[in-house]
Scaffold this motif. Structure first.
Motif, PDB file in Angstrom:
ATOM      1  N   ALA A   9      40.750  45.725  -6.301  1.00 28.98           N
ATOM      2  CA  ALA A   9      40.768  47.093  -5.801  1.00 28.98           C
ATOM      3  C   ALA A   9      40.484  47.134  -4.301  1.00 28.98           C
ATOM      4  CB  ALA A   9      39.755  47.945  -6.551  1.00 28.98           C
TER       5      ALA A   9
ATOM      6  N   LEU B 100      43.560  45.955  -2.431  1.00 30.14           N
ATOM      7  CA  LEU B 100      44.641  46.934  -2.412  1.00 30.14           C
ATOM      8  C   LEU B 100      44.313  48.138  -1.522  1.00 30.14           C
ATOM      9  CD1 LEU B 100      45.542  46.839  -6.210  1.00 30.14           C
ATOM     10  CD2 LEU B 100      46.948  45.974  -4.328  1.00 30.14           C
ATOM     11  N   LEU B 101      43.050  48.572  -1.538  1.00 31.68           N
ATOM     12  CA  LEU B 101      42.645  49.680  -0.676  1.00 31.68           C
ATOM     13  C   LEU B 101      42.810  49.297   0.793  1.00 31.68           C
ATOM     14  CD1 LEU B 101      39.430  50.852  -2.543  1.00 31.68           C
ATOM     15  CD2 LEU B 101      41.537  52.181  -2.291  1.00 31.68           C
TER      16      LEU B 101
ATOM     17  N   HIS C 181      46.934  51.211  -0.192  1.00 26.72           N
ATOM     18  CA  HIS C 181      47.399  51.836  -1.425  1.00 26.72           C
ATOM     19  C   HIS C 181      46.495  53.018  -1.793  1.00 26.72           C
ATOM     20  CE1 HIS C 181      50.284  48.611  -2.340  1.00 26.72           C
ATOM     21  NE2 HIS C 181      49.375  47.787  -1.849  1.00 26.72           N
TER      22      HIS C 181
ATOM     23  N   VAL D 252      45.661  52.421  -7.140  1.00 28.89           N
ATOM     24  CA  VAL D 252      44.763  51.264  -7.246  1.00 28.89           C
ATOM     25  C   VAL D 252      44.040  51.286  -8.591  1.00 28.89           C
ATOM     26  CG1 VAL D 252      42.688  50.186  -6.300  1.00 28.89           C
ATOM     27  CG2 VAL D 252      44.471  51.031  -4.759  1.00 28.89           C
TER      28      VAL D 252
ATOM     29  N   CYS E 110      44.486  48.283 -11.380  1.00 30.30           N
ATOM     30  CA  CYS E 110      43.331  47.429 -11.643  1.00 30.30           C
ATOM     31  C   CYS E 110      42.712  47.669 -13.021  1.00 30.30           C
ATOM     32  CB  CYS E 110      42.281  47.632 -10.555  1.00 30.30           C
ATOM     33  SG  CYS E 110      42.828  47.015  -8.939  1.00 30.30           S
TER      34      CYS E 110
END
Length: 243
Positions: free
Chosen positions: A202, A205-206, A210, A215, A219
Protein backbone atom coordinates in the motif's frame (compact mmCIF):
# COMPACT_ATOMS: atom_id res chain seq x y z
CA UNK A 1 23.02 -10.41 -1.65
CA UNK A 2 26.30 -12.21 -2.26
CA UNK A 3 27.55 -9.52 -4.68
CA UNK A 4 27.35 -6.75 -2.10
CA UNK A 5 29.96 -3.99 -1.92
CA UNK A 6 31.92 -3.06 1.20
CA UNK A 7 31.78 0.69 1.81
CA UNK A 8 33.61 1.14 5.14
CA UNK A 9 32.28 4.60 6.02
CA UNK A 10 28.54 5.23 6.27
CA UNK A 11 28.20 8.70 4.73
CA UNK A 12 26.24 11.59 6.16
CA UNK A 13 24.65 13.21 3.14
CA UNK A 14 21.43 13.66 1.18
CA UNK A 15 20.55 12.68 -2.37
CA UNK A 16 17.61 12.32 -4.74
CA UNK A 17 16.49 9.04 -6.26
CA UNK A 18 14.23 8.76 -9.29
CA UNK A 19 11.08 6.68 -8.96
CA UNK A 20 11.78 2.93 -9.11
CA UNK A 21 15.54 3.46 -8.83
CA UNK A 22 17.72 2.22 -6.01
CA UNK A 23 21.10 1.66 -4.41
CA UNK A 24 22.68 -1.78 -4.91
CA UNK A 25 23.45 -4.11 -2.01
CA UNK A 26 26.30 -2.91 0.20
CA UNK A 27 27.44 -2.78 3.83
CA UNK A 28 29.33 -0.42 6.12
CA UNK A 29 31.62 -0.70 9.14
CA UNK A 30 29.48 2.03 10.73
CA UNK A 31 25.82 2.31 11.67
CA UNK A 32 23.43 4.33 9.53
CA UNK A 33 20.07 6.09 9.66
CA UNK A 34 18.17 6.29 6.35
CA UNK A 35 15.28 8.74 6.04
CA UNK A 36 13.10 9.79 3.10
CA UNK A 37 11.79 13.34 3.46
CA UNK A 38 9.93 12.91 0.16
CA UNK A 39 8.68 9.69 -1.40
CA UNK A 40 9.00 6.25 0.19
CA UNK A 41 12.16 4.18 0.66
CA UNK A 42 12.34 0.41 1.09
CA UNK A 43 15.41 -1.26 2.56
CA UNK A 44 16.02 -4.92 1.78
CA UNK A 45 18.26 -7.18 3.86
CA UNK A 46 18.83 -10.91 3.54
CA UNK A 47 16.02 -11.68 5.99
CA UNK A 48 13.54 -8.80 5.84
CA UNK A 49 12.13 -5.95 3.77
CA UNK A 50 11.46 -2.66 5.53
CA UNK A 51 9.57 0.31 4.15
CA UNK A 52 9.66 3.85 5.50
CA UNK A 53 7.28 6.67 4.59
CA UNK A 54 7.92 10.28 5.59
CA UNK A 55 7.36 9.76 9.33
CA UNK A 56 9.64 6.74 9.68
CA UNK A 57 13.42 6.41 9.52
CA UNK A 58 15.34 3.15 9.23
CA UNK A 59 18.18 2.17 11.55
CA UNK A 60 20.75 -0.08 9.84
CA UNK A 61 23.42 -1.58 12.14
CA UNK A 62 27.05 -1.82 11.07
CA UNK A 63 27.80 -4.91 9.00
CA UNK A 64 24.23 -5.32 7.72
CA UNK A 65 24.09 -5.99 3.98
CA UNK A 66 21.27 -3.87 2.59
CA UNK A 67 19.90 -2.31 -0.59
CA UNK A 68 17.63 0.71 -1.10
CA UNK A 69 14.61 1.01 -3.39
CA UNK A 70 12.71 4.26 -4.05
CA UNK A 71 8.97 4.43 -4.70
CA UNK A 72 7.99 7.75 -6.15
CA UNK A 73 10.55 10.54 -6.56
CA UNK A 74 12.45 10.25 -3.28
CA UNK A 75 14.72 12.56 -1.30
CA UNK A 76 17.01 10.45 0.91
CA UNK A 77 18.95 11.56 3.97
CA UNK A 78 21.76 9.37 5.32
CA UNK A 79 23.28 9.76 8.79
CA UNK A 80 26.45 7.76 9.51
CA UNK A 81 27.26 6.89 13.14
CA UNK A 82 30.47 5.33 14.39
CA UNK A 83 28.84 4.56 17.75
CA UNK A 84 25.50 2.87 18.51
CA UNK A 85 23.53 5.43 20.53
CA UNK A 86 20.28 3.47 20.10
CA UNK A 87 21.74 0.13 21.28
CA UNK A 88 19.83 -1.65 18.52
CA UNK A 89 21.44 -4.69 16.90
CA UNK A 90 18.88 -5.28 14.15
CA UNK A 91 17.39 -3.05 11.44
CA UNK A 92 14.55 -1.09 12.98
CA UNK A 93 11.97 1.47 11.83
CA UNK A 94 11.85 4.56 14.05
CA UNK A 95 9.10 7.13 14.43
CA UNK A 96 10.17 10.54 13.11
CA UNK A 97 8.60 13.47 14.94
CA UNK A 98 8.28 16.87 13.19
CA UNK A 99 11.34 18.09 15.13
CA UNK A 100 13.42 15.01 14.29
CA UNK A 101 12.45 15.37 10.63
CA UNK A 102 13.79 18.92 10.48
CA UNK A 103 16.96 17.96 12.34
CA UNK A 104 17.70 15.06 9.96
CA UNK A 105 17.16 17.27 6.92
CA UNK A 106 19.21 20.17 8.27
CA UNK A 107 22.15 18.09 9.51
CA UNK A 108 22.50 15.88 6.42
CA UNK A 109 22.51 18.95 4.18
CA UNK A 110 25.22 20.85 6.07
CA UNK A 111 28.28 21.75 4.04
CA UNK A 112 30.50 21.47 7.14
CA UNK A 113 29.19 19.47 10.11
CA UNK A 114 32.36 20.12 12.14
CA UNK A 115 31.57 23.73 12.91
CA UNK A 116 30.39 24.56 16.47
CA UNK A 117 26.85 25.03 15.13
CA UNK A 118 27.03 21.68 13.31
CA UNK A 119 28.18 19.90 16.46
CA UNK A 120 25.35 21.42 18.50
CA UNK A 121 22.85 20.36 15.85
CA UNK A 122 24.23 16.81 15.92
CA UNK A 123 23.93 16.65 19.72
CA UNK A 124 20.25 17.63 19.59
CA UNK A 125 19.67 15.18 16.73
CA UNK A 126 21.16 12.29 18.73
CA UNK A 127 19.03 13.22 21.75
CA UNK A 128 15.90 13.08 19.62
CA UNK A 129 16.89 9.75 18.05
CA UNK A 130 17.44 8.24 21.50
CA UNK A 131 13.81 8.91 22.44
CA UNK A 132 12.27 7.77 19.15
CA UNK A 133 9.91 4.81 19.48
CA UNK A 134 9.90 1.79 17.18
CA UNK A 135 6.97 1.25 14.79
CA UNK A 136 8.02 -0.96 11.89
CA UNK A 137 6.42 -1.92 8.62
CA UNK A 138 8.47 -4.98 7.85
CA UNK A 139 7.99 -8.15 5.84
CA UNK A 140 10.24 -11.02 6.99
CA UNK A 141 11.49 -13.43 4.33
CA UNK A 142 10.55 -17.09 4.60
CA UNK A 143 13.34 -19.66 4.84
CA UNK A 144 11.24 -22.83 4.75
CA UNK A 145 10.40 -23.67 1.09
CA UNK A 146 6.77 -24.57 1.93
CA UNK A 147 6.26 -21.22 3.60
CA UNK A 148 8.12 -19.41 0.82
CA UNK A 149 5.72 -20.91 -1.74
CA UNK A 150 2.71 -19.53 0.14
CA UNK A 151 4.35 -16.12 0.59
CA UNK A 152 5.09 -15.98 -3.14
CA UNK A 153 1.38 -16.44 -3.90
CA UNK A 154 0.47 -13.48 -1.70
CA UNK A 155 3.35 -11.36 -3.01
CA UNK A 156 1.97 -11.83 -6.51
CA UNK A 157 -1.53 -10.88 -5.37
CA UNK A 158 -1.81 -9.19 -1.94
CA UNK A 159 -5.59 -9.09 -2.41
CA UNK A 160 -5.75 -12.92 -2.27
CA UNK A 161 -8.12 -13.54 0.68
CA UNK A 162 -7.67 -17.30 1.02
CA UNK A 163 -6.97 -18.71 4.47
CA UNK A 164 -4.04 -20.93 5.39
CA UNK A 165 -5.85 -24.19 4.63
CA UNK A 166 -6.61 -23.15 1.05
CA UNK A 167 -3.15 -21.63 0.57
CA UNK A 168 -1.60 -24.78 2.01
CA UNK A 169 -3.43 -26.96 -0.50
CA UNK A 170 -2.08 -24.78 -3.31
CA UNK A 171 1.45 -25.13 -1.94
CA UNK A 172 1.21 -28.83 -1.05
CA UNK A 173 1.15 -28.53 2.74
CA UNK A 174 -1.34 -28.16 5.58
CA UNK A 175 -2.72 -25.07 7.25
CA UNK A 176 -1.60 -26.42 10.61
CA UNK A 177 2.00 -26.72 9.38
CA UNK A 178 1.90 -23.23 7.94
CA UNK A 179 0.57 -21.79 11.21
CA UNK A 180 3.56 -23.28 13.01
CA UNK A 181 6.02 -22.14 10.34
CA UNK A 182 4.80 -18.54 10.43
CA UNK A 183 5.52 -18.36 14.15
CA UNK A 184 8.88 -20.15 13.89
CA UNK A 185 10.17 -18.63 10.63
CA UNK A 186 8.64 -15.15 10.71
CA UNK A 187 8.22 -14.50 14.42
CA UNK A 188 4.61 -13.46 13.84
CA UNK A 189 1.21 -14.96 13.06
CA UNK A 190 -0.13 -15.32 9.54
CA UNK A 191 -2.67 -12.45 9.94
CA UNK A 192 0.09 -10.20 11.28
CA UNK A 193 2.40 -11.05 8.37
CA UNK A 194 -0.35 -10.56 5.78
CA UNK A 195 -1.22 -7.14 7.25
CA UNK A 196 2.45 -6.11 7.08
CA UNK A 197 2.66 -7.32 3.47
CA UNK A 198 -0.47 -5.39 2.51
CA UNK A 199 0.76 -2.22 4.21
CA UNK A 200 4.14 -2.59 2.46
CA UNK A 201 2.46 -2.75 -0.95
CA UNK A 202 0.00 0.00 0.00
CA UNK A 203 2.79 2.44 0.87
CA UNK A 204 4.53 1.64 -2.40
CA UNK A 205 1.36 2.22 -4.44
CA UNK A 206 0.48 5.44 -2.59
CA UNK A 207 3.98 6.78 -3.28
CA UNK A 208 3.42 6.05 -6.97
CA UNK A 209 0.27 8.19 -6.92
CA UNK A 210 -2.52 5.60 -6.93
CA UNK A 211 -5.79 6.72 -5.26
CA UNK A 212 -6.72 5.39 -1.82
CA UNK A 213 -9.73 3.34 -2.96
CA UNK A 214 -7.75 1.61 -5.71
CA UNK A 215 -4.88 0.86 -3.30
CA UNK A 216 -7.32 -0.60 -0.76
CA UNK A 217 -8.78 -3.01 -3.30
CA UNK A 218 -5.42 -4.00 -4.83
CA UNK A 219 -4.02 -4.77 -1.38
CA UNK A 220 -6.92 -6.93 -0.22
CA UNK A 221 -8.94 -4.63 2.03
CA UNK A 222 -12.71 -5.10 1.76
CA UNK A 223 -13.41 -1.36 1.72
CA UNK A 224 -11.49 1.90 1.64
CA UNK A 225 -12.68 2.65 5.19
CA UNK A 226 -11.28 -0.67 6.44
CA UNK A 227 -7.96 0.15 4.79
CA UNK A 228 -7.90 3.63 6.33
CA UNK A 229 -8.62 2.18 9.78
CA UNK A 230 -5.79 -0.40 9.60
CA UNK A 231 -3.43 2.17 8.11
CA UNK A 232 -4.13 4.73 10.85
CA UNK A 233 -3.79 2.17 13.66
CA UNK A 234 -0.52 0.85 12.24
CA UNK A 235 1.10 4.08 11.06
CA UNK A 236 -0.61 6.82 13.03
CA UNK A 237 -1.89 8.70 9.98
CA UNK A 238 -4.27 8.34 7.06
CA UNK A 239 -3.36 7.02 3.59
CA UNK A 240 -4.42 10.34 2.09
CA UNK A 241 -1.47 12.05 3.77
CA UNK A 242 0.89 10.09 1.49
CA UNK A 243 -0.69 11.06 -1.83
Amino acid sequence: MSNSRHLPTAPTTSRDLAAASGVAAHWHDEHQIVYASRGVVAVHTDSTRWIAPAHRALWIPAGTVHAHRAYGVTRLHFLGLAQNPLRLDEPTALVVSPLLRELLIAYTELEDAETPAGKRLRAVLLDQLATSSEQPVRVPTARDPRLAAVCALLETDPSDSRGLEALGRAAGTSGRTLTRLFREDMGMTFPQWRTQLRLYHALRLLAEGHPVTAVALRCGFATASAFIDVFRRSLGDTPGSYL
